[in-house]
Design an enzyme around this catalytic site. Structure first.
Site, PDB file in Angstrom:
ATOM      1  N   VAL A  35       0.838  -1.210   0.000  1.00  0.00           N
ATOM      2  CA  VAL A  35       0.000   0.000   0.000  1.00  0.00           C
ATOM      3  C   VAL A  35       0.870   1.256   0.000  1.00  0.00           C
ATOM      4  O   VAL A  35       0.361   2.364   0.144  1.00  0.00           O
ATOM      5  CB  VAL A  35      -0.943  -0.008   1.229  1.00  0.00           C
ATOM      6  CG1 VAL A  35      -1.938  -1.169   1.162  1.00  0.00           C
ATOM      7  CG2 VAL A  35      -0.158  -0.070   2.548  1.00  0.00           C
ATOM      8  N   HIS A  59      -4.592  -4.287  -2.055  1.00  0.00           N
ATOM      9  CA  HIS A  59      -4.931  -3.992  -0.653  1.00  0.00           C
ATOM     10  C   HIS A  59      -5.085  -2.493  -0.408  1.00  0.00           C
ATOM     11  O   HIS A  59      -5.014  -2.048   0.735  1.00  0.00           O
ATOM     12  CB  HIS A  59      -3.892  -4.610   0.293  1.00  0.00           C
ATOM     13  CG  HIS A  59      -3.956  -6.116   0.351  1.00  0.00           C
ATOM     14  ND1 HIS A  59      -2.956  -6.890   0.884  1.00  0.00           N
ATOM     15  CD2 HIS A  59      -4.931  -6.973  -0.050  1.00  0.00           C
ATOM     16  CE1 HIS A  59      -3.298  -8.176   0.797  1.00  0.00           C
ATOM     17  NE2 HIS A  59      -4.483  -8.249   0.228  1.00  0.00           N
ATOM     18  N   CYS A  95     -19.600   8.524   4.725  1.00  0.00           N
ATOM     19  CA  CYS A  95     -20.089   8.738   3.352  1.00  0.00           C
ATOM     20  C   CYS A  95     -19.155   8.148   2.296  1.00  0.00           C
ATOM     21  O   CYS A  95     -19.441   8.254   1.101  1.00  0.00           O
ATOM     22  CB  CYS A  95     -20.325  10.238   3.104  1.00  0.00           C
ATOM     23  SG  CYS A  95     -18.802  11.186   2.841  1.00  0.00           S
ATOM     24  N   CYS A 154     -18.485  15.549   5.188  1.00  0.00           N
ATOM     25  CA  CYS A 154     -19.501  15.391   6.251  1.00  0.00           C
ATOM     26  C   CYS A 154     -18.916  15.465   7.656  1.00  0.00           C
ATOM     27  O   CYS A 154     -19.641  15.285   8.632  1.00  0.00           O
ATOM     28  CB  CYS A 154     -20.263  14.085   6.060  1.00  0.00           C
ATOM     29  SG  CYS A 154     -19.316  12.626   6.507  1.00  0.00           S
ATOM     30  N   GLY A 198       8.621 -11.420  -3.014  1.00  0.00           N
ATOM     31  CA  GLY A 198       8.659 -10.858  -1.660  1.00  0.00           C
ATOM     32  C   GLY A 198       7.374 -10.946  -0.875  1.00  0.00           C
ATOM     33  O   GLY A 198       7.007  -9.991  -0.200  1.00  0.00           O
TER      34      GLY A 198
HETATM   35  C1  BJW Z   1      12.057 -10.412   0.719  1.00  0.00           C
HETATM   36  C2  BJW Z   1      12.966  -9.398   0.957  1.00  0.00           C
HETATM   37  C3  BJW Z   1      13.708  -8.998  -0.132  1.00  0.00           C
HETATM   38  C4  BJW Z   1      12.006  -9.749   2.799  1.00  0.00           C
HETATM   39  N1  BJW Z   1      13.528  -9.572  -1.314  1.00  0.00           N
HETATM   40  N2  BJW Z   1      11.898 -10.974  -0.456  1.00  0.00           N
HETATM   41  C5  BJW Z   1      -9.199 -18.506   2.844  1.00  0.00           C
HETATM   42  C6  BJW Z   1      -8.734 -19.307   3.869  1.00  0.00           C
HETATM   43  C7  BJW Z   1      -8.505 -18.792   5.141  1.00  0.00           C
HETATM   44  C8  BJW Z   1      -8.708 -17.436   5.428  1.00  0.00           C
HETATM   45  C9  BJW Z   1      -9.165 -16.641   4.401  1.00  0.00           C
HETATM   46  C10 BJW Z   1      -9.412 -17.171   3.145  1.00  0.00           C
HETATM   47  N3  BJW Z   1      -9.829 -16.168   2.346  1.00  0.00           N
HETATM   48  C11 BJW Z   1      -9.838 -15.020   3.060  1.00  0.00           C
HETATM   49  C12 BJW Z   1      -9.451 -15.293   4.327  1.00  0.00           C
HETATM   50  C13 BJW Z   1      -9.302 -14.319   5.444  1.00  0.00           C
HETATM   51  C14 BJW Z   1      -8.109 -13.415   5.326  1.00  0.00           C
HETATM   52  C15 BJW Z   1      -6.820 -14.219   5.358  1.00  0.00           C
HETATM   53  O1  BJW Z   1      -6.118 -14.371   4.392  1.00  0.00           O
HETATM   54  N4  BJW Z   1      -6.428 -14.719   6.490  1.00  0.00           N
HETATM   55  C16 BJW Z   1      -5.174 -15.464   6.576  1.00  0.00           C
HETATM   56  C17 BJW Z   1      -4.371 -14.992   7.744  1.00  0.00           C
HETATM   57  C18 BJW Z   1      -5.382 -16.915   6.441  1.00  0.00           C
HETATM   58  N5  BJW Z   1      -8.172 -12.614   4.110  1.00  0.00           N
HETATM   59  C19 BJW Z   1      -8.933 -11.555   4.035  1.00  0.00           C
HETATM   60  O2  BJW Z   1      -9.656 -11.221   4.952  1.00  0.00           O
HETATM   61  C20 BJW Z   1      -8.934 -10.774   2.733  1.00  0.00           C
HETATM   62  N6  BJW Z   1     -10.264 -10.530   2.339  1.00  0.00           N
HETATM   63  C21 BJW Z   1     -10.977 -11.416   1.612  1.00  0.00           C
HETATM   64  O3  BJW Z   1     -10.487 -12.411   1.134  1.00  0.00           O
HETATM   65  O4  BJW Z   1     -12.308 -11.075   1.481  1.00  0.00           O
HETATM   66  C22 BJW Z   1     -13.245 -12.097   1.261  1.00  0.00           C
HETATM   67  C23 BJW Z   1     -13.323 -12.964   2.498  1.00  0.00           C
HETATM   68  C24 BJW Z   1     -13.303 -12.400   3.760  1.00  0.00           C
HETATM   69  C25 BJW Z   1     -13.347 -13.193   4.898  1.00  0.00           C
HETATM   70  C26 BJW Z   1     -13.396 -14.582   4.760  1.00  0.00           C
HETATM   71  C27 BJW Z   1     -13.410 -15.148   3.474  1.00  0.00           C
HETATM   72  C28 BJW Z   1     -13.367 -14.323   2.337  1.00  0.00           C
HETATM   73  C29 BJW Z   1      -8.296  -9.408   2.955  1.00  0.00           C
HETATM   74  C30 BJW Z   1      -6.860  -9.498   3.299  1.00  0.00           C
HETATM   75  C31 BJW Z   1      -6.332  -8.112   3.567  1.00  0.00           C
HETATM   76  C32 BJW Z   1      -4.913  -8.160   4.098  1.00  0.00           C
HETATM   77  N7  BJW Z   1      -4.582  -6.879   4.566  1.00  0.00           N
HETATM   78  C33 BJW Z   1      -3.225  -6.584   4.977  1.00  0.00           C
HETATM   79  C34 BJW Z   1      -3.204  -5.158   5.523  1.00  0.00           C
HETATM   80  C35 BJW Z   1      -3.360  -4.170   4.359  1.00  0.00           C
HETATM   81  C36 BJW Z   1      -3.179  -2.771   4.782  1.00  0.00           C
HETATM   82  C37 BJW Z   1      -1.809  -2.520   5.370  1.00  0.00           C
HETATM   83  O5  BJW Z   1      -0.785  -2.662   4.680  1.00  0.00           O
HETATM   84  O6  BJW Z   1      -1.770  -2.197   6.553  1.00  0.00           O
HETATM   85  O7  BJW Z   1      -2.330  -6.733   3.878  1.00  0.00           O
HETATM   86  S1  BJW Z   1      -2.557  -7.786   6.144  1.00  0.00           S
HETATM   87  C38 BJW Z   1      -0.919  -7.765   5.509  1.00  0.00           C
HETATM   88  O8  BJW Z   1      -0.552  -9.063   4.943  1.00  0.00           O
HETATM   89  C39 BJW Z   1      -0.971  -6.778   4.339  1.00  0.00           C
HETATM   90  C40 BJW Z   1      -0.058  -7.439   3.344  1.00  0.00           C
HETATM   91  O9  BJW Z   1      -0.333  -6.916   2.061  1.00  0.00           O
HETATM   92  C41 BJW Z   1      -0.408  -8.906   3.518  1.00  0.00           C
HETATM   93  C42 BJW Z   1       0.603  -9.847   2.992  1.00  0.00           C
HETATM   94  O10 BJW Z   1       1.820  -9.746   3.649  1.00  0.00           O
HETATM   95  P1  BJW Z   1       3.177  -9.910   2.817  1.00  0.00           P
HETATM   96  O11 BJW Z   1       3.251  -8.851   1.807  1.00  0.00           O
HETATM   97  O12 BJW Z   1       3.287 -11.288   2.341  1.00  0.00           O
HETATM   98  O13 BJW Z   1       4.259  -9.549   3.930  1.00  0.00           O
HETATM   99  P2  BJW Z   1       5.064 -10.516   4.924  1.00  0.00           P
HETATM  100  O14 BJW Z   1       5.735  -9.652   5.917  1.00  0.00           O
HETATM  101  O15 BJW Z   1       4.190 -11.590   5.451  1.00  0.00           O
HETATM  102  O16 BJW Z   1       6.136 -11.240   4.012  1.00  0.00           O
HETATM  103  C43 BJW Z   1       7.245 -10.549   3.476  1.00  0.00           C
HETATM  104  C44 BJW Z   1       8.049 -11.538   2.651  1.00  0.00           C
HETATM  105  O17 BJW Z   1       9.094 -10.840   2.012  1.00  0.00           O
HETATM  106  C45 BJW Z   1       8.709 -12.671   3.463  1.00  0.00           C
HETATM  107  O18 BJW Z   1       8.474 -13.912   2.807  1.00  0.00           O
HETATM  108  C46 BJW Z   1      10.210 -12.337   3.419  1.00  0.00           C
HETATM  109  O19 BJW Z   1      11.030 -13.499   3.418  1.00  0.00           O
HETATM  110  C47 BJW Z   1      10.285 -11.610   2.113  1.00  0.00           C
HETATM  111  N8  BJW Z   1      11.379 -10.668   1.972  1.00  0.00           N
HETATM  112  N9  BJW Z   1      12.873  -9.056   2.328  1.00  0.00           N
HETATM  113  C48 BJW Z   1      12.597 -10.573  -1.409  1.00  0.00           C
HETATM  114  N10 BJW Z   1      14.653  -8.011   0.004  1.00  0.00           N
HETATM  115 ZN    ZN Z   2     -17.933  11.886   4.835  1.00  0.00          ZN
END
Ligand code: BJW
Ligand code: ZN
Length: 296
Positions: free
Chosen positions: A117, A144, A155, A203, A238
């Site tokens: 983001v 995201h 609103c 609002c 990543g």
């Molecule tokens: C390097 C490096 C270098 C380091 N070079 N690499 C199915 C099954 C079970 C649960 C669910 C499902 N479907 C949906 C869900 C629920 C939930 C979910 O996934 N839960 C899990 C925990 C299982 N998902 C949701 O709720 C999503 N909504 C959805 O699907 O709606 C429909 C629905 C809802 C409810 C139920 C069912 C369906 C929405 C998910 C929103 C996630 N939001 C966040 C916050 C966003 C705002 C913010 O940034 O604050 O998104 S959470 C956080 O995790 C953020 C990230 O984008 C996301 C992913 O993290 P990411 O990018 O992978 O970061 P890291 O730190 O985990 O990993 C970094 C990696 O980089 C590591 O591997 C390092 O090794 C590597 N690395 N340096 C290369 N130099």
């Molecule tokens: Zn408003």
């Protein structure tokens, strides 16, 4: 059965890239790590001693909007001061049709699906734009949301706001916290009154960051599903691949007969079944694999 070992052979990868027709990249926090943006699940945590995952929920915001706004204030300020790194730049270049024609000449489409983001991919696209070469603006999908979108809780009016700080109270709370740390005092949480948090210009209700929290739906999902369905090559850059639905995209591409290449410093979920695994910082490995560095 012998265990599948992903290849790290660049020539083999380039042959796949050369033949790919519909390429997607699924990126996560590791893409911005070399720009100094902390990852979610990395060592040391993302913000203070708190669990970032428990702050990125609608429930956390309903309970303590002051705390959640301070978390996002910190991340906005960090992103504003960061610069895109070589991996952002390589992907931005791939979204320029004339550049892609030489690296992936069979490709008809290219999309960068980022979970980040921080806005650094947008800034990289701006940085590589010239009079002759312009990245395809529709290639970038910020699934995201965006740190700099500020959305009304009532609103839904949304503004793209790069103000630093977003409001005075957030700036003051940040400074007060830094003073505490500098004085070696124990960390305390500063509670900002609701009326001093960022407000809607239409609002006057409380606003929230325009990002997608856990349990919230992803507005771009119908579009993403179509891109994943048609993709024959997926680069996973990543991300820990722990958060759905992004975590399933690579697996879906493979199910449809496509190839998957993972770029990560360490094993992440799905690395063992990937076709390629380039282990290391993506800021080095991605330009290298794409032939965009000096070793090409
Ligand atoms: C390097 C490096 C270098 C380091 N070079 N690499 C199915 C099954 C079970 C649960 C669910 C499902 N479907 C949906 C869900 C629920 C939930 C979910 O996934 N839960 C899990 C925990 C299982 N998902 C949701 O709720 C999503 N909504 C959805 O699907 O709606 C429909 C629905 C809802 C409810 C139920 C069912 C369906 C929405 C998910 C929103 C996630 N939001 C966040 C916050 C966003 C705002 C913010 O940034 O604050 O998104 S959470 C956080 O995790 C953020 C990230 O984008 C996301 C992913 O993290 P990411 O990018 O992978 O970061 P890291 O730190 O985990 O990993 C970094 C990696 O980089 C590591 O591997 C390092 O090794 C590597 N690395 N340096 C290369 N130099
Ligand atoms: Zn408003």
């Amino acid at each position: 059965m012998p265990r599948h070992i992903p290849s790290n052979n660049i020539q083999e990868f380039r042959a796949i890239l050369h033949a790919a027709k519909h390429i997607i990249v699924v990126a996560g926090a590791g893409l911005s790590a070399a720009s100094g943006i902390p990852t979610f699940r990395g060592a040391g945590g993302m913000w203070r001693s708190l669990d970032a995952m428990s702050l990125a929920t609608p429930e956390a915001f309903a309970k303590d909007p002051s705390l959640v706004w301070q978390f996002y204030h910190y991340r906005r300020e960090k992103a504003l001061r960061a610069e895109p790194n070589a991996a952002h730049v390589a992907l931005a270049k791939l979204s320029i049709p004339s550049v892609r024609a030489s690296i992936a000449p069979s490709s008809k489409t290219f999309h960068l699906i980022t979970q980040n983001v921080d806005g650094l991919s947008t800034r990289a696209a701006r940085a590589v734009t010239t009079a002759q070469e312009t990245p395809d603006a529709s290639a970038l999908l910020e699934m995201h949301g965006r740190l700099f979108d500020v959305r009304c809780t009532k609103c839904s009016h949304t503004t793209l706001d790069f103000s630093s700080p977003l409001c005075q109270a957030l700036g003051d709370a940040d400074r007060a916290h830094e003073d505490e740390v500098a004085a070696g005092k124990k960390e305390t949480q500063i509670s900002i009154p609701l009326e001093d948090l960022p407000k809607c210009s239409v609002c006057n209700s409380l606003t929230r960051p325009g990002v997608v929290w856990f349990g919230e739906s992803i507005p771009l999902l119908p579009q993403l599903d179509k891109l994943v369905e048609q993709a024959d090559l997926c680069l996973v850059v990543g991300t820990s691949s722990l958060v759905q639905p992004a975590a399933s995209f690579a697996w879906q591409v493979q199910e449809n007969g496509g190839r998957v290449a993972v770029f990560n410093v360490e094993d992440s979920l799905g690395t063992d079944t990937a076709d390629f695994f380039f282990q290391g910082g993506c800021e080095i490995e991605l330009p290298r694999a794409l032939g965009m560095d000096d070793t090409a």
